[in-house]
Design a protein around this motif. Structure first.
Motif, PDB file in Angstrom:
ATOM      1  N   ALA A 190       0.992  -1.117   0.032  1.00 52.92           N
ATOM      2  CA  ALA A 190      -0.163   0.090   0.084  1.00 52.92           C
ATOM      3  C   ALA A 190       0.963   1.255   0.062  1.00 52.92           C
ATOM      4  CB  ALA A 190      -0.935  -0.009   1.216  1.00 52.92           C
ATOM      5  N   VAL A 191       1.834   1.285   0.636  1.00 47.77           N
ATOM      6  CA  VAL A 191       2.899   2.443   0.564  1.00 47.77           C
ATOM      7  C   VAL A 191       3.390   2.458  -0.792  1.00 47.77           C
ATOM      8  CG1 VAL A 191       5.273   3.180   1.577  1.00 47.77           C
ATOM      9  CG2 VAL A 191       3.592   2.081   2.930  1.00 47.77           C
ATOM     10  N   TRP A 192       3.839   1.576  -1.344  1.00 41.36           N
ATOM     11  CA  TRP A 192       4.567   1.620  -2.736  1.00 41.36           C
ATOM     12  C   TRP A 192       3.372   2.070  -3.775  1.00 41.36           C
ATOM     13  CZ3 TRP A 192       8.568   2.541  -5.210  1.00 41.36           C
ATOM     14  CH2 TRP A 192       8.361   2.416  -6.561  1.00 41.36           C
ATOM     15  N   SER A 193       2.124   1.803  -3.668  1.00 43.63           N
ATOM     16  CA  SER A 193       0.900   1.937  -4.322  1.00 43.63           C
ATOM     17  C   SER A 193       0.705   3.657  -4.293  1.00 43.63           C
ATOM     18  CB  SER A 193      -0.358   1.355  -4.094  1.00 43.63           C
ATOM     19  OG  SER A 193      -1.324   1.769  -4.937  1.00 43.63           O
ATOM     20  N   CYS A 194       1.037   4.163  -3.025  1.00 46.61           N
ATOM     21  CA  CYS A 194       0.836   5.557  -2.657  1.00 46.61           C
ATOM     22  C   CYS A 194       1.972   6.397  -3.417  1.00 46.61           C
ATOM     23  CB  CYS A 194       0.668   5.770  -1.272  1.00 46.61           C
ATOM     24  SG  CYS A 194       0.564   7.429  -0.981  1.00 46.61           S
ATOM     25  N   ILE A 195       3.178   5.802  -3.328  1.00 39.78           N
ATOM     26  CA  ILE A 195       4.429   6.485  -4.204  1.00 39.78           C
ATOM     27  C   ILE A 195       4.281   6.653  -5.615  1.00 39.78           C
ATOM     28  CG2 ILE A 195       6.769   6.119  -4.571  1.00 39.78           C
ATOM     29  CD1 ILE A 195       7.161   4.753  -1.534  1.00 39.78           C
ATOM     30  N   GLU A 196       3.564   5.477  -6.007  1.00 40.76           N
ATOM     31  CA  GLU A 196       3.494   5.471  -7.514  1.00 40.76           C
ATOM     32  C   GLU A 196       2.373   6.511  -7.937  1.00 40.76           C
ATOM     33  OE1 GLU A 196       4.030   0.948  -9.343  1.00 40.76           O
ATOM     34  OE2 GLU A 196       2.091   1.189  -7.976  1.00 40.76           O
ATOM     35  N   GLN A 197       1.460   6.617  -7.128  1.00 44.42           N
ATOM     36  CA  GLN A 197       0.273   7.674  -7.513  1.00 44.42           C
ATOM     37  C   GLN A 197       0.748   9.220  -7.108  1.00 44.42           C
ATOM     38  OE1 GLN A 197      -3.176   6.599  -5.647  1.00 44.42           O
ATOM     39  NE2 GLN A 197      -2.830   4.455  -5.946  1.00 44.42           N
ATOM     40  N   THR A 198       1.874   9.109  -6.446  1.00 43.70           N
ATOM     41  CA  THR A 198       2.343  10.539  -5.869  1.00 43.70           C
ATOM     42  C   THR A 198       3.469  11.273  -6.908  1.00 43.70           C
ATOM     43  OG1 THR A 198       1.606   9.923  -3.687  1.00 43.70           O
ATOM     44  CG2 THR A 198       3.144  11.959  -3.687  1.00 43.70           C
ATOM     45  N   VAL A 199       4.757  10.406  -7.106  1.00 45.11           N
ATOM     46  CA  VAL A 199       5.961  10.947  -7.536  1.00 45.11           C
ATOM     47  C   VAL A 199       5.513  10.938  -9.128  1.00 45.11           C
ATOM     48  CG1 VAL A 199       7.130  10.412  -5.283  1.00 45.11           C
ATOM     49  CG2 VAL A 199       7.252   8.887  -7.282  1.00 45.11           C
ATOM     50  N   PRO A 200       6.581  11.622  -9.856  1.00 47.97           N
ATOM     51  CA  PRO A 200       6.581  11.544 -11.273  1.00 47.97           C
ATOM     52  C   PRO A 200       7.228  10.256 -11.687  1.00 47.97           C
ATOM     53  CG  PRO A 200       7.666  13.651 -10.441  1.00 47.97           C
ATOM     54  CD  PRO A 200       7.286  12.902  -9.592  1.00 47.97           C
ATOM     55  N   PRO A 201       6.754   9.804 -12.884  1.00 51.37           N
ATOM     56  CA  PRO A 201       7.158   8.435 -13.292  1.00 51.37           C
ATOM     57  C   PRO A 201       8.773   8.466 -13.433  1.00 51.37           C
ATOM     58  CG  PRO A 201       5.368   9.089 -14.506  1.00 51.37           C
ATOM     59  CD  PRO A 201       5.605  10.313 -13.876  1.00 51.37           C
ATOM     60  N   THR A 202       9.234   9.632 -13.662  1.00 56.76           N
ATOM     61  CA  THR A 202      10.891   9.466 -13.973  1.00 56.76           C
ATOM     62  C   THR A 202      11.587   9.041 -12.870  1.00 56.76           C
ATOM     63  OG1 THR A 202      10.691  11.874 -13.444  1.00 56.76           O
ATOM     64  CG2 THR A 202      10.656  11.291 -15.668  1.00 56.76           C
ATOM     65  N   VAL A 203      11.045   9.342 -11.480  1.00 59.03           N
ATOM     66  CA  VAL A 203      11.834   8.945 -10.337  1.00 59.03           C
ATOM     67  C   VAL A 203      11.371   7.485  -9.629  1.00 59.03           C
ATOM     68  CG1 VAL A 203      12.384  11.280  -9.916  1.00 59.03           C
ATOM     69  CG2 VAL A 203      10.468  10.287  -8.593  1.00 59.03           C
ATOM     70  N   LEU A 204      10.393   6.939 -10.191  1.00 59.62           N
ATOM     71  CA  LEU A 204       9.891   5.975  -9.673  1.00 59.62           C
ATOM     72  C   LEU A 204      11.137   4.666  -9.619  1.00 59.62           C
ATOM     73  CD1 LEU A 204       6.047   5.181 -10.861  1.00 59.62           C
ATOM     74  CD2 LEU A 204       7.023   5.339  -8.560  1.00 59.62           C
ATOM     75  N   GLY A 205      11.569   4.554 -10.711  1.00 57.69           N
ATOM     76  CA  GLY A 205      12.626   3.356 -10.957  1.00 57.69           C
ATOM     77  C   GLY A 205      13.748   3.777  -9.723  1.00 57.69           C
ATOM     78  N   ARG A 206      14.090   5.007  -9.660  1.00 55.45           N
ATOM     79  CA  ARG A 206      15.172   5.382  -8.568  1.00 55.45           C
ATOM     80  C   ARG A 206      14.657   4.905  -7.131  1.00 55.45           C
ATOM     81  NH1 ARG A 206      16.118  11.340  -8.634  1.00 55.45           N
ATOM     82  NH2 ARG A 206      16.026  10.868 -10.680  1.00 55.45           N
ATOM     83  N   ILE A 207      13.526   5.347  -6.744  1.00 56.73           N
ATOM     84  CA  ILE A 207      12.979   4.820  -5.418  1.00 56.73           C
ATOM     85  C   ILE A 207      12.812   3.418  -5.242  1.00 56.73           C
ATOM     86  CG2 ILE A 207      11.035   5.359  -3.959  1.00 56.73           C
ATOM     87  CD1 ILE A 207      10.242   7.869  -5.270  1.00 56.73           C
ATOM     88  N   ARG A 208      12.428   2.728  -6.335  1.00 55.91           N
ATOM     89  CA  ARG A 208      12.278   1.346  -6.279  1.00 55.91           C
ATOM     90  C   ARG A 208      13.630   0.440  -5.964  1.00 55.91           C
ATOM     91  NH1 ARG A 208      10.609   0.360 -10.838  1.00 55.91           N
ATOM     92  NH2 ARG A 208       8.263   0.098 -10.661  1.00 55.91           N
ATOM     93  N   ASN A 209      14.563   1.039  -6.710  1.00 58.08           N
ATOM     94  CA  ASN A 209      15.848   0.328  -6.512  1.00 58.08           C
ATOM     95  C   ASN A 209      16.573   0.670  -5.205  1.00 58.08           C
ATOM     96  OD1 ASN A 209      16.054  -0.691  -9.011  1.00 58.08           O
ATOM     97  ND2 ASN A 209      17.122   1.066  -9.999  1.00 58.08           N
ATOM     98  N   LEU A 210      16.368   1.853  -4.704  1.00 56.70           N
ATOM     99  CA  LEU A 210      16.628   2.386  -3.311  1.00 56.70           C
ATOM    100  C   LEU A 210      15.903   1.526  -2.152  1.00 56.70           C
ATOM    101  CD1 LEU A 210      16.749   6.296  -3.398  1.00 56.70           C
ATOM    102  CD2 LEU A 210      18.693   4.850  -3.044  1.00 56.70           C
ATOM    103  N   MET A 211      14.727   1.129  -2.467  1.00 57.15           N
ATOM    104  CA  MET A 211      13.854   0.609  -1.406  1.00 57.15           C
ATOM    105  C   MET A 211      13.854  -0.997  -1.432  1.00 57.15           C
ATOM    106  SD  MET A 211      10.659   3.018  -0.949  1.00 57.15           S
ATOM    107  CE  MET A 211      10.282   2.484   0.671  1.00 57.15           C
ATOM    108  N   LEU A 212      14.115  -1.511  -2.578  1.00 56.51           N
ATOM    109  CA  LEU A 212      13.925  -2.710  -2.584  1.00 56.51           C
ATOM    110  C   LEU A 212      15.520  -3.676  -2.823  1.00 56.51           C
ATOM    111  CD1 LEU A 212      10.822  -3.520  -5.250  1.00 56.51           C
ATOM    112  CD2 LEU A 212      11.125  -3.500  -2.669  1.00 56.51           C
ATOM    113  N   HIS A 213      16.360  -2.755  -3.279  1.00 52.71           N
ATOM    114  CA  HIS A 213      17.760  -3.306  -3.646  1.00 52.71           C
ATOM    115  C   HIS A 213      18.876  -3.103  -2.657  1.00 52.71           C
ATOM    116  CE1 HIS A 213      15.614  -5.315  -7.134  1.00 52.71           C
ATOM    117  NE2 HIS A 213      15.509  -3.992  -7.637  1.00 52.71           N
ATOM    118  N   SER A 214      18.459  -2.348  -1.801  1.00 50.75           N
ATOM    119  CA  SER A 214      19.609  -1.812  -0.857  1.00 50.75           C
ATOM    120  C   SER A 214      19.655  -2.937   0.010  1.00 50.75           C
ATOM    121  CB  SER A 214      19.199  -0.349  -0.365  1.00 50.75           C
ATOM    122  OG  SER A 214      20.150  -0.220   0.746  1.00 50.75           O
TER     123      SER A 214
END
Length: 249
Positions: free
Chosen positions: A147-171
């Protein structure tokens, strides 16, 4: 079902759900973070995550906001079933600042791994162990993170989604012995921004929480020196910073 939406001025999010949604999430987080002293290196992080449980509990007691959400029941269904029922359900609601929410989502990964190791008795690939796959508490925690990730997807620009995903999932960042006071620094810094800049800084907040730069380690060293000097736990040290009296949510 837990719903998370950004607030009008992007200071944070509203977390909404009915009484039982909040009850299940409250119990799941408590189960996942373990008992007091169970994961000693995570004592400060555990207390910070339990702040979410504090709000969930008070919401269940009627001490937070609430809203009404459509339950999908139509006049045709009521007539067909011969029932008298409302078409709206009561949902409880709490407010959480964006940096705080990101921290909850990240730190819960550590606690999920600790719980999985405990349930599987440190078996190889603990998340594939039979005692872990169907664990209700871990499932609830993952649903909250989704649900947190879904909110992030709906809030931030698509151009930074990949960066946030990498930070939160692959760190592989660990929140053991984390200086949670640094989260207060980020919260207050975030609140000083206007609505537009807050959205742009969500990815920066995630980066600060994951990468632990020189600024973080400066706070960490200062907090731990103070804890040794005062003979107390690092989480008992308070920074001389203050939140605004009113938050422009």
């Amino acid at each position: 079902m837990i719903l998370i939406e950004t607030t009008p001025n992007n200071a944070g999010v509203t977390i909404q759900g009915d009484y039982w949604d909040f009850d299940q999430l409250y119990n799941a987080i408590h189960e996942t973070v373990g008992d007091d002293g169970e994961y000693e290196a995570y004592s400060a992080t555990r207390l910070r995550v339990l702040a979410l449980c504090y709000d969930l509990r008070h919401a269940r007691m009627g001490d937070r906001e609430f809203t009404f959400v459509s339950n999908g029941l139509t006049d045709e269904t009521r007539l067909w079933r011969g029932i008298v029922a409302p078409d709206m359900n009561l949902y409880l609601s709490i407010l959480v600042l964006w940096p705080e929410l990101l921290f909850y989502a990240l730190a819960l990964n550590d606690f999920a791994e600790l719980r999985a190791a405990k349930l599987s008795r440190d078996s190889y690939n603990p998340f594939e162990n039979g005692n872990v796959i169907w664990d209700a508490s871990l499932a609830q925690v993952r649903m909250f993170q989704a649900a947190v990730w879904s909110c992030i997807e709906q809030t931030v620009p698509p151009t930074v989604l990949g960066r946030i995903r990498n930070l939160m999932l692959h760190s592989r960042t660990s929140y053991a012995n984390y200086a949670t006071q640094y989260l207060d620094v980020l919260n207050i810094r975030f609140l000083k921004l206007n609505s537009e800049k807050r959205v742009k800084n969500i990815s920066i907040m995630a980066k600060r929480l994951v990468e632990m730069d020189d600024e973080y380690w400066g706070y960490w060293n200062g907090i731990n020196r103070a804890a040794r000097a005062y003979g107390c736990a690092p989480e008992d040290i308070r920074l001389q910073i203050e939140y605004p009296e009113e938050i422009d949510w």
